[in-house]
Design a protein around this motif. Structure first.
Motif, PDB file in Angstrom:
ATOM      1  N   ASN A  48      80.775  58.136  61.565  1.00 28.89           N
ATOM      2  CA  ASN A  48      80.094  59.073  60.679  1.00 28.89           C
ATOM      3  C   ASN A  48      80.734  58.972  59.311  1.00 28.89           C
ATOM      4  O   ASN A  48      81.913  59.301  59.138  1.00 28.89           O
ATOM      5  N   ARG A  49      79.980  58.491  58.351  1.00 31.02           N
ATOM      6  CA  ARG A  49      80.544  58.251  57.015  1.00 31.02           C
ATOM      7  C   ARG A  49      80.286  59.429  56.075  1.00 31.02           C
ATOM      8  O   ARG A  49      80.539  59.357  54.881  1.00 31.02           O
ATOM      9  N   VAL A  72      68.869  46.518  45.453  1.00 30.93           N
ATOM     10  CA  VAL A  72      68.423  47.141  44.209  1.00 30.93           C
ATOM     11  C   VAL A  72      68.998  48.544  44.045  1.00 30.93           C
ATOM     12  O   VAL A  72      69.256  48.990  42.931  1.00 30.93           O
ATOM     13  N   GLY A  73      69.262  49.206  45.160  1.00 33.92           N
ATOM     14  CA  GLY A  73      69.787  50.572  45.095  1.00 33.92           C
ATOM     15  C   GLY A  73      71.244  50.619  44.676  1.00 33.92           C
ATOM     16  O   GLY A  73      71.610  51.282  43.695  1.00 33.92           O
ATOM     17  N   PHE A  74      72.096  49.904  45.413  1.00 30.09           N
ATOM     18  CA  PHE A  74      73.519  49.928  45.069  1.00 30.09           C
ATOM     19  C   PHE A  74      73.774  49.195  43.757  1.00 30.09           C
ATOM     20  O   PHE A  74      74.744  49.483  43.054  1.00 30.09           O
ATOM     21  N   ASN A  75      72.905  48.265  43.422  1.00 27.51           N
ATOM     22  CA  ASN A  75      72.996  47.628  42.104  1.00 27.51           C
ATOM     23  C   ASN A  75      72.902  48.693  41.011  1.00 27.51           C
ATOM     24  O   ASN A  75      73.663  48.688  40.041  1.00 27.51           O
ATOM     25  N   MET A  76      71.982  49.625  41.214  1.00 32.89           N
ATOM     26  CA  MET A  76      71.799  50.696  40.229  1.00 32.89           C
ATOM     27  C   MET A  76      73.031  51.615  40.209  1.00 32.89           C
ATOM     28  O   MET A  76      73.517  51.997  39.144  1.00 32.89           O
ATOM     29  N   LEU A  77      73.532  51.934  41.393  1.00 34.98           N
ATOM     30  CA  LEU A  77      74.697  52.809  41.470  1.00 34.98           C
ATOM     31  C   LEU A  77      75.900  52.173  40.759  1.00 34.98           C
ATOM     32  O   LEU A  77      76.522  52.783  39.891  1.00 34.98           O
ATOM     33  N   VAL A  78      76.177  50.933  41.115  1.00 34.27           N
ATOM     34  CA  VAL A  78      77.328  50.248  40.527  1.00 34.27           C
ATOM     35  C   VAL A  78      77.179  50.128  39.015  1.00 34.27           C
ATOM     36  O   VAL A  78      78.110  50.403  38.258  1.00 34.27           O
ATOM     37  N   THR A 113      80.742  48.549  52.505  1.00 38.03           N
ATOM     38  CA  THR A 113      80.131  49.873  52.446  1.00 38.03           C
ATOM     39  C   THR A 113      79.983  50.240  50.970  1.00 38.03           C
ATOM     40  O   THR A 113      80.677  49.674  50.114  1.00 38.03           O
ATOM     41  N   PRO A 114      79.082  51.178  50.639  1.00 43.65           N
ATOM     42  CA  PRO A 114      79.001  51.609  49.246  1.00 43.65           C
ATOM     43  C   PRO A 114      80.339  52.138  48.731  1.00 43.65           C
ATOM     44  O   PRO A 114      80.666  51.953  47.561  1.00 43.65           O
ATOM     45  N   VAL A 115      81.112  52.739  49.610  1.00 40.70           N
ATOM     46  CA  VAL A 115      82.425  53.230  49.180  1.00 40.70           C
ATOM     47  C   VAL A 115      83.297  52.072  48.705  1.00 40.70           C
ATOM     48  O   VAL A 115      83.874  52.117  47.618  1.00 40.70           O
ATOM     49  N   GLN A 116      83.348  51.014  49.496  1.00 45.27           N
ATOM     50  CA  GLN A 116      84.145  49.859  49.091  1.00 45.27           C
ATOM     51  C   GLN A 116      83.646  49.273  47.773  1.00 45.27           C
ATOM     52  O   GLN A 116      84.410  48.845  46.920  1.00 45.27           O
ATOM     53  N   LEU A 117      82.309  49.318  47.623  1.00 41.53           N
ATOM     54  CA  LEU A 117      81.693  48.755  46.424  1.00 41.53           C
ATOM     55  C   LEU A 117      82.135  49.521  45.173  1.00 41.53           C
ATOM     56  O   LEU A 117      82.477  48.930  44.143  1.00 41.53           O
ATOM     57  N   TRP A 172      88.990  53.496  53.364  1.00 39.59           N
ATOM     58  CA  TRP A 172      87.634  53.280  52.825  1.00 39.59           C
ATOM     59  C   TRP A 172      86.607  53.059  53.932  1.00 39.59           C
ATOM     60  O   TRP A 172      85.405  53.152  53.688  1.00 39.59           O
ATOM     61  N   GLY A 173      87.092  52.733  55.125  1.00 37.89           N
ATOM     62  CA  GLY A 173      86.165  52.375  56.185  1.00 37.89           C
ATOM     63  C   GLY A 173      85.594  50.985  55.945  1.00 37.89           C
ATOM     64  O   GLY A 173      85.853  50.360  54.907  1.00 37.89           O
TER      65      GLY A 173
END
Lengths: 454, 454, 454
Positions: free
Chosen positions: B32-33, B105-111, B162-166, B417-418
């Motif tokens: 569970n993240r 495309v999603g995490f690209n936007m976040l980063v 994971t997005p966290v690691q990113l 970070w998981g």
């Protein structure tokens, strides 16, 4: 194997047939809508032509070599960015519906092309000099802004109207929009460079009211109202273009160094908003996953929320703060407010209240605060007076949106326009010829390449 | 096989379930993240807000009517082109993965949204005057460039974090990137107008090193790491926008007639590169067919390879020559080098070494040659000295990228970070709520329209 | 139903196999095309490089700090819009074919990149001064225009040629195009700011003639020549970008206030055209539904039809009128004219006659009328003389297009180039490595997420 493959193509057909028979009424039982849309559009286009002949001319400098006016080099790049937001941004953002992609991007184009002409005329009548409407790049920009408002309203009723109803809605919405903008900007001298009040708040609550008037319980439990993997990616095309070009939307009409600030503030507000949206979206999922609906929509709330104050001296950190609040507000809107409104029979297909409504209200409030803090041009007014007029503009906008939406909703229910049958909700097949229609009864030889490719 | 395959896809629904049970761990067994990503992003966004309050202000002319500084009219159109490259270009180019489109495309936007703020601060601290970071359109452009580097690194680890690691990677990469750029441009006075060294080489080898540190054998034989027909077309959206707007990327910060040359040279280099890429791609297939991976990526190598010398007097034919070499180098990279690196446990999801790494090295060498040929502004330096500093900048960039990537890779392995479970690699379902999740167990009434439509 | 549906999705796997065996010849029986495309492209690229070394230099101001010439700030934004129309607009518009998406956007890029260089050289030879071709932003714009013409021709033969034939066609078309443009603009002094005659009419009838020469009956009854739900949405990406940026296409090379009018007139013509297209499309369907083919194409006819007169004093209502006629003409073209031409063995895959051909003729006639009405710069000519030269330019364009297309068609039939086998028509698998090729015989583990998502 032979037999197997013989059987194969037959099967999609069964799917189709059952689809057709169970989900859509057969041709015989379906209302024949032929002629109505054609007649309506040709009448309106003829009307527009006549009014253009009578009233519309090139404004300076287009009209004369000697003339002076807004220059292309200064306005055109930002105008084109806004243009992209209207046709690609809004059009593709709405393609998230798995069975309504044609209607989303197609009718988006129809409505926008219709409004570009109609808004040019209606605004022109309000601002015309010696019976002539002067066209220039700024009036084109204003027409695109008006189209944005109508497309926001379209988002609220997406998949629930016929194209005829949509065109009628666009025709009726523009006069209310233009009058409201005139009251706010001319009478109240309220500041709203990015149109957060006059475009976003107006469009959202006008549309929500129409959706309420047209409410049909079956819409709420349609299994067709949802996305699939590809439709979500198509929707991201629209979302990302809106996100990138929003600084142009908020600064295109700003002047002097205010234009510069509008670019910086919108860029910053959107960045903070996007980060916070991912944070909040993940917080709302029991497994901490992110929700694509939030990424497509809530990430944009920062552009709406900073719209009223974009050209003011709110400082970069002020823009970040507005973006942070907007992302939170919009994500909460999708997860908490929208289901609640749905119970009140406000069925909001695209969640325009979360992306345009509430963030627009936030923008209005930010405008009041910024006025009180003297962060804007006050002219000969006191900060308090400016703040009052900002507040008044916000309330008047809400009021005219609700009024206009109610009147429009009543008119849209007239039998003459027709309406969708329950099975036609959120379904392109009601309004569009579908690929494969012509050869319904032959086996489809190709789909396997698609599956193959996967 | 027959029975197996017959059974397998049987009923999408079963498919889903089996999918879920066999390919992804059930909810119970899945980590569970919830909370981790939210906390991380809110902490960082809060930090950014605080630092902006303390240090960041509008630079002239945005800050004052009287102020002078880079004008919007001059920089904004190219800035927006670069902005599109960052969010649409990189975002959609990575959607080629058939099951990782949301993440691409999603995490690209976040980063990118994260880096726009973080890079503004880190660069600001290096270049600030009397404790104030002045924001203007040029600093916004530089922040977008920094985002490009991080997104290139993202390409190397795509689907494996994971997005966290990113987000942690993005946070750690920026300081190294900013310091390297400062050494290269301020200390060495090395020329690299298109950032081929400071953005592309740095981002590629930083990312490859991180990918090496996070290497997991199961990633190499995942059946999910691949494209399908639609994902390849989505990827082409990103590829084409990168290709078209690259002249803006290489010329946005150039001055005088150099800016003009940067546009022409990049336009020509990309054209030659595209033609050669098709030639080489076809040569590598035993049936002479073209490979979509090459078209999506190698056609862009010409933009990278001409980046360092884009504003120099390399003449149009010089640009063509660089593009021809780049297209060849990049295609060979995809067909020969990448499999080789994979055996060395450098698993490069997007092939950033082929698109950004090796073409970036080529750009660096071209910069050395151009210096020796006196094709650039030398100031009071001799051609040889300038060439030495160009070479030094290239080596320092590689060194800092490897160092930074190693340190970052070590930190990313911290349990806090998981990490993704093996079945979650290249699979959006690990990080995203999927459409249909809410009604997993009902039959889906609609797919047949899609098949129908085919 | 249960069993039925259980059986259904089982097939795709088999589908793959059967697909391969029944629809495309096995590798053994398929012609091995390896080497041919590679050799052709490398030879041409080498030729281009040599000619650039010999003849092409930077024009002012790129070549010298002191130089004067067309400035980047003035031309670049519109140049980039046109660039987007060429690569995204034409490229994605043609992806409507469900099995030819790679070829549409991929070969579009190849042909365009090839023509950008070849047209620069051919035009340069006609207009060069003291043996030097001076490159500047205007020559780049002209090269993009030439690419547009070739891509229009590509639309007529889409899916019916090998890439080798396509490149040969592009190589042969450019000389005819350049000479025709030279006769029209230099010799006749005919006005055609948007290239409606020299680009659209020429490209359409050149391509139609080539299509006629290469006519194969089996193309007409291929079940592969059609769209599916996703391919239609990909196509809309191209359509909308063409629609939005068309004002840049028609005004980029216009001067003074004519440039301003070109923007306004194109914007208005397209708006009216879009509205009328929906009206006509609905009128042609027995259920009053809209046809996506018309929305993708006929909505753009207004941009073509106003191209010749875009910068003239036709007044806003004149632009609307042209758009109204264009939308009607184009929709009628798709529903009535195209089937008729098909019977005459003019198989027009994209319907370029409806989007570029007839609207281009309309533009030419509008140019004649506008000349007679003295709405344009006449210089020392009488209105009648200008009108005659406008008419002459239109006829010469048609003549050279037919002649050039015939010659090109004959050459393309030479066995040396090879040709597609019947089963390879409209099928990417003839020219592209397909995803999944490498693991044909394993079950594909992932499709269900896609279906799941639906």
């Amino acid at each position: 194997m032979a037999t197997r493959t013989d059987v194969r193509p037959a099967v999609p057909m069964l799917g189709v047939v059952s689809e057709r028979s169970t989900l859509l009424p057969g041709r015989e039982s379906r209302p024949n809508r032929r002629g109505k849309l054609t007649a309506l559009l040709l009448v309106f286009q003829g009307l527009f032509l006549g009014l253009f002949v009578e009233f519309v001319r090139y404004g300076p400098p287009a009209g004369s070599p000697a003339g002076s006016g807004p220059t292309i080099d200064h306005y055109y790049p930002m105008f084109q960015d806004v243009h992209v937001m209207i046709f690609v941004g809004f059009g593709f953002l709405m393609t998230f519906l798995k069975l309504y992609g044609y209607g989303s991007v197609g009718f988006n184009m129809l409505v926008a092309a219709f409004v570009l002409q109609w808004a040019t005329l209606m605004r022109g009548f309000l601002y015309m000099e010696d019976n002539t409407i002067n066209l220039d790049i700024k009036s084109m920009l204003s027409a695109d802004f008006a189209a944005a408002a109508v497309l926001i309203s379209y988002g609220a009723v997406l998949g629930k109207t016929t194209p005829v109803q949509l065109v009628v809605m666009a025709f009726l919405e523009i006069p209310f929009l233009v009058v409201n903008e005139w009251i706010g900007t001319v009478q109240f001298q309220a500041l709203d460079i990015g149109g957060s009040m006059f475009v976003h708040v107006f469009g959202a609550y006008f549309g929500l009211t129409v959706a309420r008037m047209l409410y049909r319980p079956e819409a709420s439990d349609s299994t067709k109202e949802g996305a699939n993997y590809n439709s979500d990616l198509f929707s991201m095309i629209g979302s990302v273009f809106l996100w990138m070009y929003w600084p142009s939307f908020n600064s295109a009409l700003a002047v002097g160094d205010g234009r510069y600030r509008a670019v910086i503030n919108t860029y910053l507000s959107l960045s903070a908003c996007a980060v916070v949206t991912f944070a909040m979206s993940s917080a709302f999922d029991k497994d901490g996953r992110v929700n694509m609906v939030h990424v497509q929509n809530a990430t944009l709330a920062g552009g709406v929320a900073v719209g009223t104050t974009a050209d003011m001296m709110i400082q970069p950190w002020g823009a970040l703060l507005i973006g942070i609040i907007a992302g939170t507000l919009s994500t909460v809107g999708f997860t908490v407010v929208q289901p609640f409104l749905a119970r009140l029979k406000f069925h909001d297909t695209c969640g325009v209240n979360n992306l345009h409504g509430m963030p627009g209200l936030l923008a209005g409030v930010a405008g009041v605060v910024a006025s009180l803090l003297k962060l804007c041009e006050l002219g000969d007014r006191s900060a308090a007076v400016q703040a009052e007029f900002q507040m008044a503009a916000l309330f008047v906008t809400i009021g005219i949106a609700l009024l206009g939406g109610t009147i429009t909703g009543i008119i849209l229910q007239l039998p003459v326009w027709g309406k969708l049958q329950s099975e036609e909700l959120f379904d392109d097949r009601a309004n569009w010829e579908m690929p494969g229609d012509e050869d319904d009864c032959e086996p489809q030889p190709t789909p396997s390449i698609i599956t193959d490719a996967e």
